[in-house]
Design a protein around this motif. Structure first.
Motif, short mmCIF file in Angstrom:
data_model
loop_
_atom_site.label_atom_id
_atom_site.label_comp_id
_atom_site.label_asym_id
_atom_site.label_seq_id
_atom_site.Cartn_x
_atom_site.Cartn_y
_atom_site.Cartn_z
N ASN A 57 0.83 -1.20 0.00
CA ASN A 57 0.00 0.00 0.00
C ASN A 57 0.88 1.26 0.00
O ASN A 57 1.35 1.72 1.04
N GLU A 58 1.09 1.81 -1.19
CA GLU A 58 1.95 2.98 -1.32
C GLU A 58 1.30 4.25 -0.80
O GLU A 58 1.99 5.26 -0.59
N LYS A 59 -0.02 4.23 -0.59
CA LYS A 59 -0.73 5.42 -0.13
C LYS A 59 -0.49 5.66 1.36
O LYS A 59 -0.72 6.77 1.85
N MET A 60 -0.08 4.62 2.08
CA MET A 60 0.17 4.75 3.51
C MET A 60 1.66 4.95 3.77
O MET A 60 2.51 4.28 3.17
N VAL A 62 5.26 4.77 5.30
CA VAL A 62 6.01 3.67 5.91
C VAL A 62 6.19 3.91 7.41
O VAL A 62 6.05 2.99 8.23
N THR A 63 6.47 5.16 7.78
CA THR A 63 6.70 5.47 9.20
C THR A 63 5.46 5.18 10.05
O THR A 63 5.57 4.66 11.17
N HIS A 64 4.28 5.50 9.50
CA HIS A 64 3.03 5.22 10.24
C HIS A 64 2.84 3.72 10.45
O HIS A 64 2.42 3.28 11.53
N LEU A 65 3.13 2.96 9.42
CA LEU A 65 2.96 1.51 9.51
C LEU A 65 3.97 0.90 10.49
O LEU A 65 3.63 -0.01 11.26
N ILE A 66 5.18 1.38 10.46
CA ILE A 66 6.20 0.87 11.38
C ILE A 66 5.84 1.21 12.83
O ILE A 66 6.01 0.38 13.74
#
Length: 240
Positions: A57-60, A62-66
């Protein structure tokens, strides 16, 4: 259409997601690889969803997901530590086994509560090479979803101990847990007519307190088995 740069980014994100999940699995421990309970199932679903978004999901960001992975990993790790410290928290997070068959009698209400039919129960027993329900003394639905079965004495494979002991006509009982994590399970004592004072006296005779006992159970043969926090094992076979 994806460019070479987009494809490369997805490749890097996918590898990163895989490595992060591998590290998380190591942190959470081997228990996550075994049959899951409620807590572990929820953790696995959430981690899988976050890792999938991290990979594709490129719309999200990376820092938020981590950050989400770190938060859920920390929460799951903390809960697993609390489970070790408190039986009450462990019961809330993981649940407890449910008796499906007791003394050869089917517990219809427990089957209904766990959305099990007689057909599914019979199927589970057949998978354990039990085609006649008359052979079953006890059957328990574990928190992992697996069913554990104890056969009646005359249907079990004989052991050396069975050969030398006298045959008893009384129905065997399930083992009764008396102490867990250094705390007396008063409810189990009351349900099985066991005196707490007598249990404390037996410990006193061995110069032990309740707080010294990690686990105590009254076996199906009526004998008391105890495991202490300090085992006096000088050379354990394997230490992690």
């Amino acid at each position: 259409m994806l460019t070479l740069i987009d494809q490369f980014i997805i490749l890097i994100r996918s590898i990163s997601a895989f490595l992060l999940l591998l590290v998380i699995a190591r942190i959470l421990g081997k228990q996550t690889l075994s049959n899951m309970n409620f807590h572990e199932f929820v953790t696995a679903v959430i981690m899988g969803a976050i890792a999938a978004n991290l990979a594709f999901n490129e719309k999200m960001k990376v820092t938020h997901l981590i950050i989400s992975l770190i938060v859920f990993t920390g929460t799951s790790y903390l809960l697993s530590k609390l489970n070790l410290k408190s039986r009450k928290i462990r019961l809330l997070a993981e649940g407890s086994p449910t008796v499906l068959i007791e003394g050869g009698k089917i517990m219809e209400n427990n089957l209904t509560k766990n959305k099990l039919t007689l057909d599914s129960l019979n199927q589970i027993l057949r998978q354990k090479d039990i085609f006649n329900m008359e052979e079953v003394e006890y059957a328990l639905l574990e928190v992992s979803g697996q069913v554990s079965v104890m056969k009646k004495a005359n249907y079990r494979t004989a052991t050396v101990q069975d050969v030398h002991k006298k045959v008893e006509q009384n129905r065997e009982r399930m083992p009764v847990e008396l102490i867990m994590d250094g705390e007396i399970l008063s409810k189990n004592l009351k349900l099985n007519g066991i005196s707490e004072e007598e249990l404390v006296q037996q410990l006193g005779a061995q110069k032990k307190n309740v707080s010294d006992v990690f686990y105590a159970v009254k076996g199906s043969d009526g004998r008391l088995y105890m495991d202490y926090y300090v085992d006096q094992i000088k050379h354990p076979i394997d230490v992690e």
